[in-house]
Design an enzyme around this catalytic site. Structure first.
Site, short mmCIF file in Angstrom:
data_model
loop_
_atom_site.label_atom_id
_atom_site.label_comp_id
_atom_site.label_asym_id
_atom_site.label_seq_id
_atom_site.Cartn_x
_atom_site.Cartn_y
_atom_site.Cartn_z
N ASP A 1 -12.43 -4.64 -1.62
CA ASP A 1 -13.39 -5.74 -1.72
C ASP A 1 -14.75 -5.30 -1.21
O ASP A 1 -14.85 -4.43 -0.35
CB ASP A 1 -12.91 -6.97 -0.93
CG ASP A 1 -12.61 -6.63 0.54
OD1 ASP A 1 -13.45 -6.94 1.39
OD2 ASP A 1 -11.54 -6.06 0.81
N GLU B 1 0.83 -1.20 0.00
CA GLU B 1 0.00 0.00 0.00
C GLU B 1 0.87 1.25 0.00
O GLU B 1 0.49 2.28 -0.57
CB GLU B 1 -0.90 0.02 1.23
CG GLU B 1 -1.91 -1.11 1.31
CD GLU B 1 -2.59 -1.19 2.67
OE1 GLU B 1 -3.69 -1.76 2.74
OE2 GLU B 1 -2.02 -0.68 3.67
#
Length: 264
Positions: free
Chosen positions: A220, A32
């Site tokens: 998600d 990230e």
């Protein structure tokens, strides 16, 4: 009822009216963080003397406009070599780095699961308006509220409007999946996104009286049809890219402003 200026003062103390000069960005996973580090052209502090000896934590630093920017990550687990995710590593890192660097603002940037029932889509970047926990279940009067630990984010309505960011409540737990009990508590928290460190960082930032902004990119759809792990892995790179675009916009926006300026 307290006004927005009162809330800012409570969250940031005397810092709220100061011009933001130093920003610390806390990110849980290396995948990230690295796209953002590259985008901002930050340099790794390989000595990282501000951290305890032997800690796997990493710090990348540089300048953007008038800001001094530090990205800190928990690094890899010493035994297993995976990212040190979850509330404990993130809290320890944020406390130690916050004390050492004394930033005017902390940004928690990372990925999260989103709920389509709340309008979340893959790749959306949300700014958290409220923090709560969904896996600290203590069914004793008062302790139950402590377990949830609901905290309001600093008011940032002007920032949200000007940068056209999505906003929603964030619920935190130490598991990637979601049990039925977790689901009940997440719904009770009225959360749009769920992650694995946000509420813990909000607690630490409040303890240190340093204002915090939390930016979460959706990897998600928790209430969707795809398995969470499969969707998370599939969209991690895309979400990290979204953060590497959004965080610099936020940094440039806050440069030269005070925390109080973000709300009005």
């Amino acid at each position: 009822m307290a006004g927005s200026d009162d809330v800012v003062a409570e969250k940031g103390g005397e810092r709220a009216s100061d011009v933001i000069k130093t920003v610390m960005v806390v990110i849980a996973m290396q995948a990230e963080a690295l796209p953002l580090v590259e985008t901002l052209q930050l340099v790794e502090d390989e000595q990282a003397t501000i951290f305890p000896k032997g800690a796997p934590w990493k710090k990348y630093s540089g300048d953007l406009d008038a800001l001094n920017v530090h990205v800190v990550i928990p690094g890899k687990d010493k035994s297993l070599g995976v990212d040190s995710v979850g509330t404990v590593p993130a809290s320890l890192l944020t406390y130690a780095a916050g004390v050492a660097l004394q930033p005017d603002l902390i940004i928690n940037a990372g990925t999260a699961g989103g709920f389509q029932a709340k309008g979340a889509n893959i790749g959306d970047v949300y700014i958290a308006t409220e923090f709560a926990n969904h896996d600290r279940r203590i069914p004793i009067p008062v302790f139950d509220k402590y377990g949830v630990g609901t905290m309001e984010a600093i008011p940032a309505g002007k920032l949200i409007k000007d940068l056209k960011l999505k906003e929603g409540k964030l619920s935190t737990g130490n598991s990637l999946d979601m049990t039925l009990q977790d689901e009940e508590h997440i719904k009770a928290n009225d959360a749009t996104v769920k992650d694995m460190e946000g509420a813990a960082l909000a607690y630490v930032a409040d303890l240190l009286a340093i204002p915090l902004i939390s930016l979460k990119a959706v990897t998600d759809i928790v209430d969707g049809n795809k398995p969470t792990v499969e969707e998370f892995l599939e969209n991690m790179s895309m979400a990290a890219s979204a953060l590497s675009r959004t965080v610099p916009l936020v940094l440039k926006y806050v440069s030269g402003k005070s925390v109080a300026d973000l709300s009005s």
